[in-house]
Write a protein that holds these residues in place. Structure first.
Motif, PDB file in Angstrom:
ATOM      1  N   VAL A  61      -3.486  -0.730 -29.355  1.00 44.12           N
ATOM      2  CA  VAL A  61      -3.870   0.177 -30.450  1.00 44.12           C
ATOM      3  C   VAL A  61      -5.335   0.579 -30.357  1.00 44.12           C
ATOM      4  N   GLY A  62      -6.113  -0.118 -29.505  1.00 41.75           N
ATOM      5  CA  GLY A  62      -7.509   0.264 -29.315  1.00 41.75           C
ATOM      6  C   GLY A  62      -7.655   1.682 -28.799  1.00 41.75           C
ATOM      7  N   ALA A  63      -6.589   2.197 -28.167  1.00 40.34           N
ATOM      8  CA  ALA A  63      -6.619   3.587 -27.693  1.00 40.34           C
ATOM      9  C   ALA A  63      -6.831   4.556 -28.842  1.00 40.34           C
ATOM     10  N   LEU A  64      -6.369   4.197 -30.023  1.00 38.92           N
ATOM     11  CA  LEU A  64      -6.530   5.070 -31.187  1.00 38.92           C
ATOM     12  C   LEU A  64      -7.965   5.077 -31.712  1.00 38.92           C
ATOM     13  N   ALA A  91       3.537  -1.611 -26.489  1.00 40.06           N
ATOM     14  CA  ALA A  91       2.639  -2.766 -26.468  1.00 40.06           C
ATOM     15  C   ALA A  91       2.080  -3.126 -27.835  1.00 40.06           C
ATOM     16  N   ALA A  92       2.636  -2.513 -28.908  1.00 45.48           N
ATOM     17  CA  ALA A  92       2.159  -2.813 -30.260  1.00 45.48           C
ATOM     18  C   ALA A  92       3.292  -2.602 -31.243  1.00 45.48           C
ATOM     19  N   THR A  93       3.202  -3.284 -32.371  1.00 51.30           N
ATOM     20  CA  THR A  93       4.213  -3.109 -33.398  1.00 51.30           C
ATOM     21  C   THR A  93       3.948  -1.826 -34.165  1.00 51.30           C
ATOM     22  N   SER A 113     -11.801  -5.110 -22.717  1.00 57.43           N
ATOM     23  CA  SER A 113     -11.115  -6.382 -22.884  1.00 57.43           C
ATOM     24  C   SER A 113     -10.156  -6.270 -24.063  1.00 57.43           C
ATOM     25  N   ALA A 114      -9.005  -6.909 -23.949  1.00 60.86           N
ATOM     26  CA  ALA A 114      -7.985  -6.814 -24.994  1.00 60.86           C
ATOM     27  C   ALA A 114      -8.513  -7.317 -26.336  1.00 60.86           C
ATOM     28  N   ASP A 115      -9.359  -8.343 -26.303  1.00 61.92           N
ATOM     29  CA  ASP A 115      -9.932  -8.867 -27.547  1.00 61.92           C
ATOM     30  C   ASP A 115     -10.800  -7.820 -28.232  1.00 61.92           C
ATOM     31  N   GLY A 138      -2.498  -7.969 -19.061  1.00 62.78           N
ATOM     32  CA  GLY A 138      -3.176  -9.240 -19.250  1.00 62.78           C
ATOM     33  C   GLY A 138      -4.240  -9.153 -20.323  1.00 62.78           C
ATOM     34  N   GLU A 139      -5.477  -9.360 -19.927  1.00 58.21           N
ATOM     35  CA  GLU A 139      -6.587  -9.392 -20.882  1.00 58.21           C
ATOM     36  C   GLU A 139      -7.324  -8.065 -20.963  1.00 58.21           C
ATOM     37  N   GLU A 140      -6.710  -6.982 -20.490  1.00 62.38           N
ATOM     38  CA  GLU A 140      -7.408  -5.694 -20.430  1.00 62.38           C
ATOM     39  C   GLU A 140      -6.538  -4.564 -20.972  1.00 62.38           C
ATOM     40  N   VAL A 141      -7.172  -3.664 -21.707  1.00 57.87           N
ATOM     41  CA  VAL A 141      -6.517  -2.442 -22.169  1.00 57.87           C
ATOM     42  C   VAL A 141      -7.164  -1.275 -21.431  1.00 57.87           C
ATOM     43  N   ILE A 142      -6.330  -0.412 -20.850  1.00 54.80           N
ATOM     44  CA  ILE A 142      -6.842   0.709 -20.058  1.00 54.80           C
ATOM     45  C   ILE A 142      -6.355   2.022 -20.660  1.00 54.80           C
TER      46      ILE A 142
END
Length: 205
Positions: free
Chosen positions: A123-126, A182-184, A115-117, A19-23
């Motif tokens: 890709v925020g994991a990177l 979850a990403a291109t 938050s995903a935003d 949803g709106e969260e990246v873990i």
């Protein structure tokens, strides 16, 4: 000498977008009992030896600030099992969990939810994963008794060995994000190049 491959492989990495969260989830085993690992994580005098100096009111309801890095509020604490803090903003949460393992070891787990935003998607994991990898490496070296009194953790972080470790870390996180689906590929490679420039300047993918 850092056994780069051994240290990279010691960490389990995972990223999920719900949803709106990246873990971002990380696990590794340390050869010390939970009380010892907890003390290394929470005693300011020990923390500065392998990570960063910290200031603040270090209790539930208090706040902390890592020198030259993020700060936040201390939300929950169950010594020596877990703590939860905000990290760099109210929608960025870090929880650390420690459980006893076999033969006086500790199963360490770190969960960083954003938050995903704010994360920009999976890709925020990177952008955060390689930094946490470096922290887990520092803790491993410290618990192994390989950091002497007066040692500057930033010297280690900027050493050729540590930069090579960070380069391998970015590659590992690239693969984790790719496998998440979850990403291109375009998004992944752009984030990986930015991560490499931050954590391992001059490195290659």
């Amino acid at each position: 000498m850092i056994d780069i491959l051994e240290q990279i492989n010691a960490i389990h990495r995972q990223v999920n977008q719900t949803g709106e969260e990246v873990i971002v989830l990380m696990r590794r085993t340390y050869p010390a009992e939970p009380e010892e690992v907890w003390d290394a994580l929470t005693d300011p005098e020990r923390l500065r030896r392998w990570f960063l100096p910290v200031s603040g009111e270090l209790k539930v309801g208090g706040s902390f600030q890592l020198e030259g890095n993020a700060g936040g509020d201390i939300l929950e604490c169950e010594q020596p099992k877990r703590f939860k803090v905000t990290f760099g903003g109210p929608t960025s949460l870090v929880e650390v969990r420690l459980t006893p393992g076999p033969d006086q070891t500790t199963e360490f787990e770190l969960e960083h939810s954003v938050s995903a935003d704010m994360a920009g998607g999976a890709v925020g994991a990177l952008y955060v994963g390689p930094g946490w990898d470096g922290a887990l490496l520092g803790l491993a070296i410290y618990l192994a008794g390989e950091i002497e009194e007066g040692h500057d953790p930033q010297e280690l972080a900027n050493s050729p060995e540590a930069l090579k470790f960070s380069e391998q870390s970015v590659r590992a996180w690239l693969q984790v994000v790719r496998e998440s689906g979850a990403a291109t590929e375009e998004e992944i490679m752009a984030a990986a190049q930015a991560s490499l420039a931050q954590f391992a300047p001059g490195g290659v993918l």
